[in-house]
Structures are given as structure tokens and as C-alpha cells.
Design a protein around this motif. Structure first.
Motif, short mmCIF file in Angstrom:
data_model
loop_
_atom_site.label_atom_id
_atom_site.label_comp_id
_atom_site.label_asym_id
_atom_site.label_seq_id
_atom_site.Cartn_x
_atom_site.Cartn_y
_atom_site.Cartn_z
N TRP A 1 -1.93 -11.49 -2.65
CA TRP A 1 -1.54 -12.83 -2.18
C TRP A 1 -1.27 -12.86 -0.69
O TRP A 1 -1.49 -13.89 -0.03
N LEU A 2 -0.79 -11.75 -0.11
CA LEU A 2 -0.52 -11.71 1.33
C LEU A 2 -1.79 -11.93 2.14
O LEU A 2 -1.74 -12.40 3.27
N VAL A 3 -2.94 -11.56 1.57
CA VAL A 3 -4.21 -11.82 2.26
C VAL A 3 -4.43 -13.32 2.38
O VAL A 3 -4.93 -13.82 3.39
N ASN A 4 -4.04 -14.07 1.35
CA ASN A 4 -4.22 -15.52 1.36
C ASN A 4 -3.19 -16.22 2.23
O ASN A 4 -3.47 -17.30 2.77
N THR B 1 3.24 -6.36 -10.30
CA THR B 1 3.79 -7.36 -9.39
C THR B 1 3.49 -7.01 -7.93
O THR B 1 3.19 -7.89 -7.12
N LEU B 2 3.57 -5.74 -7.59
CA LEU B 2 3.28 -5.32 -6.22
C LEU B 2 1.81 -5.55 -5.87
O LEU B 2 1.49 -5.98 -4.76
N VAL B 3 0.91 -5.27 -6.80
CA VAL B 3 -0.52 -5.51 -6.56
C VAL B 3 -0.77 -7.01 -6.37
O VAL B 3 -1.54 -7.41 -5.48
N LEU B 4 -0.15 -7.82 -7.20
CA LEU B 4 -0.29 -9.27 -7.05
C LEU B 4 0.11 -9.73 -5.66
O LEU B 4 -0.64 -10.44 -4.98
N ASN B 5 1.30 -9.33 -5.22
CA ASN B 5 1.80 -9.80 -3.93
C ASN B 5 1.01 -9.23 -2.77
O ASN B 5 0.85 -9.91 -1.74
N THR C 1 -10.28 -5.26 -4.55
CA THR C 1 -10.88 -5.18 -3.21
C THR C 1 -12.33 -4.71 -3.23
O THR C 1 -13.22 -5.38 -2.69
N ALA C 2 -12.57 -3.55 -3.85
CA ALA C 2 -13.93 -3.01 -3.90
C ALA C 2 -14.77 -3.71 -4.96
O ALA C 2 -15.99 -3.75 -4.86
N GLY C 3 -14.10 -4.25 -5.99
CA GLY C 3 -14.81 -4.86 -7.11
C GLY C 3 -14.99 -6.36 -6.96
O GLY C 3 -16.01 -6.83 -6.45
N THR D 1 -3.15 -5.29 6.05
CA THR D 1 -4.16 -4.23 5.95
C THR D 1 -3.62 -3.04 5.17
O THR D 1 -4.29 -2.49 4.29
N PHE D 2 -2.38 -2.65 5.47
CA PHE D 2 -1.77 -1.51 4.79
C PHE D 2 -1.50 -1.82 3.32
O PHE D 2 -1.86 -1.04 2.43
N SER D 3 -0.88 -2.96 3.03
CA SER D 3 -0.48 -3.26 1.65
C SER D 3 -1.67 -3.58 0.76
O SER D 3 -1.66 -3.27 -0.44
N ALA D 4 -2.72 -4.16 1.33
CA ALA D 4 -3.90 -4.55 0.54
C ALA D 4 -5.06 -3.58 0.73
O ALA D 4 -6.22 -3.96 0.58
#
Length: 330
Positions: free
Chosen positions: A234-237, A227-231, A88-90, A261-264
Motif C-alpha cells: 500500500w505504501l507504493v500507492n 499485515t506487513l506485506v499489505l502495508n 512484485t515479481a508476479g 523501495t526498502f519495504s516493498a
């Protein structure tokens, strides 16, 4: 720590933004999809197998949580936050949109965190993301949400890219990424950095420091966390392009989605972000529900980042009146 309001060049639908950071992420409404039948989907079976095994392993990791030490769970959460910030920041706000500037130490941290996230190297991630903004919801969009939730969430990684995605990606001006030594160093040693940061470090630390079993250390802070970071990304997409309101621009698909917003960690204000992609906060609300924005603000306070790009209040209000759906933003 100065904040800059874009006021020089016309952005999509008439909004102003300086061309220094909107050249390659402005929506191109001159693009037209080719007539005739769509090219066949070519399944990449290696990716299908690897993604299936990854998610099976993550599900197994969930059942191991009661057996894990509390320090292991805390470490897993920390690894989640670090790897998410690497995206996100990078890769997203710094390298894709150039919405703020970072010093060398911060760039090195974000590149390392990005390797922990294992979502393609920064150069490839930023290139594909710029294509996504420039040709959003068309054949040239890598994860075109008009092709359905599954495709925009994970399916786009399981098939060959549409030819237009490849063609448009090759035509982008990516000189800023090629000139960035941190980006190119990470790209050169990406596989090694992923093995070290995504799998070895998350697994080794709890085993070495507080005696967690390697089995649990592999399946929870490494596999499940990854896996949680991936999903979450992906939810943003997917979800943030399908469900939610559109208070800034009703003519585009991206939505405001509080769950995303919360998950990502702050990336779910997606109607705002696609309306004003050059805003470092990706939201008009600053740090509210936006851990990534808080992180960037702290980095600016510490002197590790500067020149945050921000949209003026007047520009936001004018855009809401002109193209918003009339919904409540808060």
C-alpha cells in the motif's frame, strides 16, 4: 536471457516502447473527469471491520515477538519475502506489465506466492493496476493519491469503487490474462489457495517442525507477516505518490522514495516506474536496493525466465533532460 529495449512505438511524452507490453498500461491523457458533484462514498463496513481486526491482531503479534523462537522469526521473514515476490515479481512485473516472460514452473511458484500475499487474485490485481497506470491520479484510478494518503493507502479498499474505475476496467483488453492457465486456475481456486498459503502453511510449519505454539505461529508468521506485506504494498500507492523527488518526469505525481523501495523490495523507484512501466527492473539501477530485480535476474540465469524488457540509457538520459526535476537520482 536477452534484454529488449523498447524502440518501436511512441510512449507517453514521446518515449519509445513496443506496443506488445504498453497497450494497456500507457497513460491515457484523453480521459476527462465528469463535471458535477462526485458520487457519494459508500462505506463497505465488512471490509472496515475485517481490516480493523486484522491490524489489531497484527499489533498483538508484535508483543508476542519476544516469546517466539528464532526459527519462527526467520520463517516469518521468509514468508514475507515469498509473499512479497508474489506481488512484485508476479502480479506486478510479470502479469500487469508483461516486462519479462516466465516458464510454467516459475509462474506456478509466483501464483502460489501471490496467494500467500492475499491481495486479490492475479487477474483482478493486474486489471486494477493497469487501470491505475492508464488513468493515474484521476477518478478512474482505483487508489487516486489526490484523494489523500489514507484513501490511497487503505481507504480505497473500505469504500465502493468510483464508477469510472469500474467502467474503465471493463474496457481494458485483458486477453493475455484470460489466456494464461495459471492465472485463471488461481482465480478459480483463489479462496482455497489463500486459506492454505496465507494462513495454514505459515502457521503449520513452525508448529509441526520445531514445536512453536499454534498461538504464536498464527499471530506472527501468519497475521503479522500478512499485515506487513499489505502495508508495504500500500505504501507504493500512497507514500510513493506523495513524498520524494521526480528526476524522470516532474509532470506526474509518483516519486522516488527510498523507504518504500526498502519495504516493498524494490518498488519505490516510482517516478521511474510510471515513466517507463515496461522496464522489468522498475529502476535504472538494476539490483541496487531492488530484491525483486535480483530475483528475476537469478530466474533468468537458471533458465526459468527470459526476455527482460529494458529501457536504453540514451532514452533515460533524454527523458531526464526533457521532463525531470533536476534532482539527484542516486
Amino acid at each position: 536471457m536477452t534484454e529488449t529495449e523498447g524502440e518501436n512505438v511512441r510512449h507517453r511524452n514521446g518515449d519509445a516502447a513496443t506496443d506488445a507490453y504498453t497497450r494497456e498500461d500507457m497513460f491515457d491523457d484523453t480521459y476527462k473527469e465528469k463535471d458535477g458533484p462526485k458520487p457519494p462514498r459508500i462505506v463497505v463496513w465488512k471490509n472496515v471491520i475485517l481490516m480493523s481486526l486484522l491490524h489489531i491482531g497484527a499489533i498483538y503479534g508484535i508483543f508476542l515477538i519476544p516469546s517466539a523462537a528464532s526459527l519462527t522469526l526467520a520463517w516469518s521473514l521468509l514468508c514475507f519475502l515469498i509473499s512479497a515476490l508474489g506481488v512484485t515479481a508476479g502480479a506486478h512485473r510479470l502479469w500487469s506489465h508483461r516486462s519479462y516472460k516466465a516458464t510454467l514452473p516459475l509462474k506456478i511458484f509466483l501464483a502460489t506466492a501471490n496467494s500467500m500475499a492475499f491481495q486479490n487474485d492475479i487477474f483482478e490485481w493486474a486489471r486494477d493496476h493497469r487501470v491505475h497506470h492508464k488513468y493515474s491520479e484521476t477518478d478512474a484510478d482505483p487508489h487516486n493519491a489526490l484523494r489523500g494518503f489514507f484513501f490511497s493507502h487503505i481507504g480505497w479498499l473500505l469504500v465502493r469503487k468510483h464508477p469510472d474505475v469500474i467502467e474503465k476496467g471493463h474496457k481494458l483488453e485483458l486477453g493475455d490474462l484470460k489466456a494464461d492457465k495459471v492465472v485463471m486456475f488461481q482465480r478459480k481456486y483463489y479462496k482455497l489457495s489463500v486459506l492454505l498459503m496465507c494462513f495454514f502453511v505459515p502457521m503449520f510449519v513452525p508448529w509441526y517442525l520445531w514445536g512453536e505454539s499454534l498461538w504464536i505461529a498464527y499471530f506472527i508468521p501468519a497475521l503479522l507477516r500478512y499485515t506487513l506485506v499489505l502495508n508495504a504494498t500500500w505504501l507504493v500507492n500512497s507514500a510513493a505518490h506523495m513524498w520524494g523527488n521526480r528526476p524522470y518526469d516532474v509532470t506526474i505525481n509518483p516519486r522516488e522514495n527510498s523507504w518504500v523501495t526498502f519495504s516493498a523490495i524494490g518498488e519505490g523507484f516510482h517516478n521511474y516506474h510510471h515513466t517507463f512501466p515496461y522496464d522489468y527492473a522498475s529502476s535504472e539501477y538494476g539490483c541496487r536496493l531492488n530484491l525483486t530485480t535480483c530475483f528475476i535476474d537469478v530466474m533468468c540465469y537458471l533458465g526459468l525466465a527470459k526476455e527482460r524488457k529494458r529501457v536504453s540509457r540514451e532514452t533515460i538520459v533524454a527523458r531526464i533532460k526533457r521532463t525531470g526535476d533536476g534532482s539527484v537520482r542516486g
